[in-house]
Enzyme design. Structure first.
Site, mmCIF file in Angstrom:
data_model
loop_
_atom_site.group_PDB
_atom_site.id
_atom_site.type_symbol
_atom_site.label_atom_id
_atom_site.label_comp_id
_atom_site.label_asym_id
_atom_site.label_seq_id
_atom_site.Cartn_x
_atom_site.Cartn_y
_atom_site.Cartn_z
ATOM 1 N N LYS A 1 34.648 29.481 31.188
ATOM 2 C CA LYS A 1 35.873 29.665 31.913
ATOM 3 C C LYS A 1 36.956 30.915 31.558
ATOM 4 O O LYS A 1 37.789 31.243 32.238
ATOM 5 C CB LYS A 1 36.821 28.424 31.381
ATOM 6 C CG LYS A 1 36.474 27.041 32.251
ATOM 7 C CD LYS A 1 37.060 25.900 32.045
ATOM 8 C CE LYS A 1 36.912 24.717 33.001
ATOM 9 N NZ LYS A 1 37.939 23.772 32.627
ATOM 10 N N ASP B 1 43.311 23.059 36.673
ATOM 11 C CA ASP B 1 43.485 21.895 35.642
ATOM 12 C C ASP B 1 44.825 21.435 35.562
ATOM 13 O O ASP B 1 45.145 20.103 35.609
ATOM 14 C CB ASP B 1 42.751 22.204 34.425
ATOM 15 C CG ASP B 1 41.183 22.139 34.272
ATOM 16 O OD1 ASP B 1 40.812 21.446 35.267
ATOM 17 O OD2 ASP B 1 40.703 22.768 33.366
ATOM 18 N N THR C 1 41.711 16.462 23.853
ATOM 19 C CA THR C 1 40.618 16.818 22.958
ATOM 20 C C THR C 1 39.365 16.152 23.555
ATOM 21 O O THR C 1 39.470 15.230 24.531
ATOM 22 C CB THR C 1 40.728 16.237 21.423
ATOM 23 O OG1 THR C 1 40.485 14.683 21.451
ATOM 24 C CG2 THR C 1 42.074 16.601 20.795
ATOM 25 N N MET D 1 34.871 10.810 24.278
ATOM 26 C CA MET D 1 34.021 11.229 25.262
ATOM 27 C C MET D 1 32.524 10.729 25.014
ATOM 28 O O MET D 1 32.136 10.696 23.932
ATOM 29 C CB MET D 1 33.924 12.801 25.351
ATOM 30 C CG MET D 1 33.284 13.172 26.918
ATOM 31 S SD MET D 1 33.701 15.121 27.017
ATOM 32 C CE MET D 1 32.395 15.556 25.990
HETATM 33 P P1 NAP Z 1 37.627 22.834 24.592
HETATM 34 O O1 NAP Z 1 38.117 23.840 25.181
HETATM 35 O O2 NAP Z 1 36.152 22.883 23.868
HETATM 36 O O3 NAP Z 1 38.589 22.090 23.498
HETATM 37 C C1 NAP Z 1 38.206 20.882 22.747
HETATM 38 C C2 NAP Z 1 39.342 20.356 21.855
HETATM 39 O O4 NAP Z 1 39.130 19.230 21.509
HETATM 40 C C3 NAP Z 1 39.918 21.321 20.767
HETATM 41 O O5 NAP Z 1 41.272 21.087 20.652
HETATM 42 C C4 NAP Z 1 39.227 20.592 19.716
HETATM 43 O O6 NAP Z 1 39.800 21.010 18.479
HETATM 44 C C5 NAP Z 1 39.287 19.218 19.867
HETATM 45 N N1 NAP Z 1 38.320 18.370 19.419
HETATM 46 C C6 NAP Z 1 36.767 18.193 19.505
HETATM 47 N N2 NAP Z 1 36.427 17.549 18.632
HETATM 48 C C7 NAP Z 1 37.232 16.919 17.842
HETATM 49 C C8 NAP Z 1 37.174 16.097 16.728
HETATM 50 N N3 NAP Z 1 36.011 15.344 16.456
HETATM 51 N N4 NAP Z 1 38.373 15.895 16.007
HETATM 52 C C9 NAP Z 1 39.501 16.587 16.295
HETATM 53 N N5 NAP Z 1 39.650 17.465 17.437
HETATM 54 C C10 NAP Z 1 38.457 17.756 18.153
HETATM 55 O O7 NAP Z 1 37.409 21.548 25.570
HETATM 56 P P2 NAP Z 1 38.135 21.307 26.832
HETATM 57 O O8 NAP Z 1 37.585 21.969 28.169
HETATM 58 O O9 NAP Z 1 39.623 21.591 26.629
HETATM 59 O O10 NAP Z 1 37.838 19.802 27.325
HETATM 60 C C11 NAP Z 1 38.533 18.573 26.434
HETATM 61 C C12 NAP Z 1 38.116 17.346 27.063
HETATM 62 O O11 NAP Z 1 38.888 17.323 28.120
HETATM 63 C C13 NAP Z 1 36.775 17.219 27.339
HETATM 64 O O12 NAP Z 1 36.551 15.922 27.174
HETATM 65 C C14 NAP Z 1 36.704 17.481 28.887
HETATM 66 O O13 NAP Z 1 35.527 16.747 29.407
HETATM 67 C C15 NAP Z 1 37.990 16.988 29.345
HETATM 68 N N6 NAP Z 1 38.422 17.619 30.619
HETATM 69 C C16 NAP Z 1 38.915 16.764 31.620
HETATM 70 C C17 NAP Z 1 39.243 17.289 32.701
HETATM 71 C C18 NAP Z 1 39.784 16.590 33.874
HETATM 72 O O14 NAP Z 1 39.801 16.827 35.044
HETATM 73 N N7 NAP Z 1 39.915 15.030 33.597
HETATM 74 C C19 NAP Z 1 39.761 18.568 32.980
HETATM 75 C C20 NAP Z 1 38.937 19.485 31.925
HETATM 76 C C21 NAP Z 1 38.410 19.101 30.609
HETATM 77 P P3 NAP Z 1 39.569 22.393 17.603
HETATM 78 O O15 NAP Z 1 40.170 23.414 18.224
HETATM 79 O O16 NAP Z 1 39.937 22.094 16.091
HETATM 80 O O17 NAP Z 1 38.057 22.588 17.628
#
Ligand code: NAP
Length: 285
Positions: free
Chosen positions: A71, A107, A199, A203
């Protein structure tokens, strides 16, 4: 579906890509609107992104979605990037307009549309956003101009700070940031109107996890979880049990897809059918 030499091709690229729900949504929309178009999923490794984009360009693929891990890295291979995608720092949709590749981020639009559909009036709300990754950035930039007060909490505090400072620089609004930990959640959630989990906590397959202890959830708040697999995350289940109104991530998923579809075709896709198809799939029906 009749594939012919006129069939227009759209794709999603990412790695992993096997579980993407985009082909399900977009092919359904093409069929319902009787468009001679098809949507495929391609696994593209990070080191092959440049060649993949050159291939999509030379094959005149008319549009594509971009997911993890491309992305951000895709931006340097595009001819133009829309202002909101520049602010967010990530692209999830590309339009091939007369051989010019133009990047967008849908998004945030998807999140706002999902909240609107659930009747959430954002004006004047105190919002707590959990996370500072791609989804959180898109939501923060879209929601901030509409609300009163935003607090960003993230496990890695520096990323929450970076996001808050870039929001201030681009939009001129003050945003608080804090480390995501029990004491902070306790303190801030008391008067939070809208809690957004952006976050990946909860999931699939780690469905027993939740970012917030149930004791801090209350009936005065709305809880929006961007995680869409499972449909009912532990956070949403416990929020509902606490009397809060809830919004699940599927609506955002479908609305961000619908926004991409409109950019590619100029047409509005059948949102409710797309939503039902995705929900059925996730329920295992
Ligand atoms: P990303 O860029 O990898 O960011 C992940 C986020 O989650 C970061 O803030 C990370 O914190 C945090 N995180 C992950 N594991 C954690 C844990 N065990 N404890 C605390 N914080 C944790 O991912 P993303 O693209 O933003 O996606 C995040 C979620 O949104 C995913 O589940 C994805 O499937 C969902 N999503 C949904 C849609 C929709 O249309 N509904 C669209 C996009 C994404 P750190 O910075 O500390 O690592």
């Amino acid at each position: 579906m009749n594939i012919s030499s006129d069939t227009k091709v759209y794709v999603v690229i990412g790695d992993p890509i096997e579980h993407s729900l985009s082909p399900l949504m977009h092919n359904l929309a093409f069929q319902r609107l009787n468009l001679n178009s098809v949507y495929l999923a391609f696994k593209v490794k990070a080191q092959n992104l440049r060649e993949a984009i050159a291939g999509l360009r030379s094959l005149n693929v008319l549009g594509f979605n971009v997911t993890v891990p491309h992305k951000v890295s895709i931006m340097k291979y595009l001819d133009e990037v829309d202002m909101q995608a520049i602010e967010i720092g990530a692209v999830n949709t590309v339009v091939n307009q007369d051989e010019m590749l133009i990047g967008y981020n849908t998004d945030g639009i998807g999140a706002l549309a999902a909240l609107k559909e659930e009747g959430v009036a954002l004006k004047g709300l105190k919002v707590m956003l959990l996370g500072a990754g791609g989804a959180a950035k898109a939501i923060a930039f879209s929601i901030l101009p509409l609300i009163n007060h935003l607090v960003i909490l993230n496990r890695t505090e520096q990323k929450a700070k970076d996001l808050a400072l870039s929001l201030k620089e681009r939009l001129g609004s003050e945003v608080e940031w804090r480390k995501m930990e029990e004491a902070t959640l306790h303190e801030e959630l008391v008067d939070t109107d809208l809690l957004i989990n952006a976050t990946s906590i909860g999931m699939y397959p780690k469905i027993d996890e939740t970012p917030v202890n149930k004791i801090y959830l209350h009936q005065e708040m709305m809880v929006f979880d961007v995680v869409y697999n499972p449909l009912m995350t532990r956070l949403l289940k416990e929020a509902k049990e606490s009397g809060a109104n809830i919004v699940g991530g599927v609506k955002m998923l479908v609305y961000q897809g619908a926004s991409a579809f409109k950019l590619w075709t100029g047409k509005k896709p059948p949102i409710y059918e797309m939503c039902a198809a995705v929900e059925n799939y996730l329920r295992g029906n």
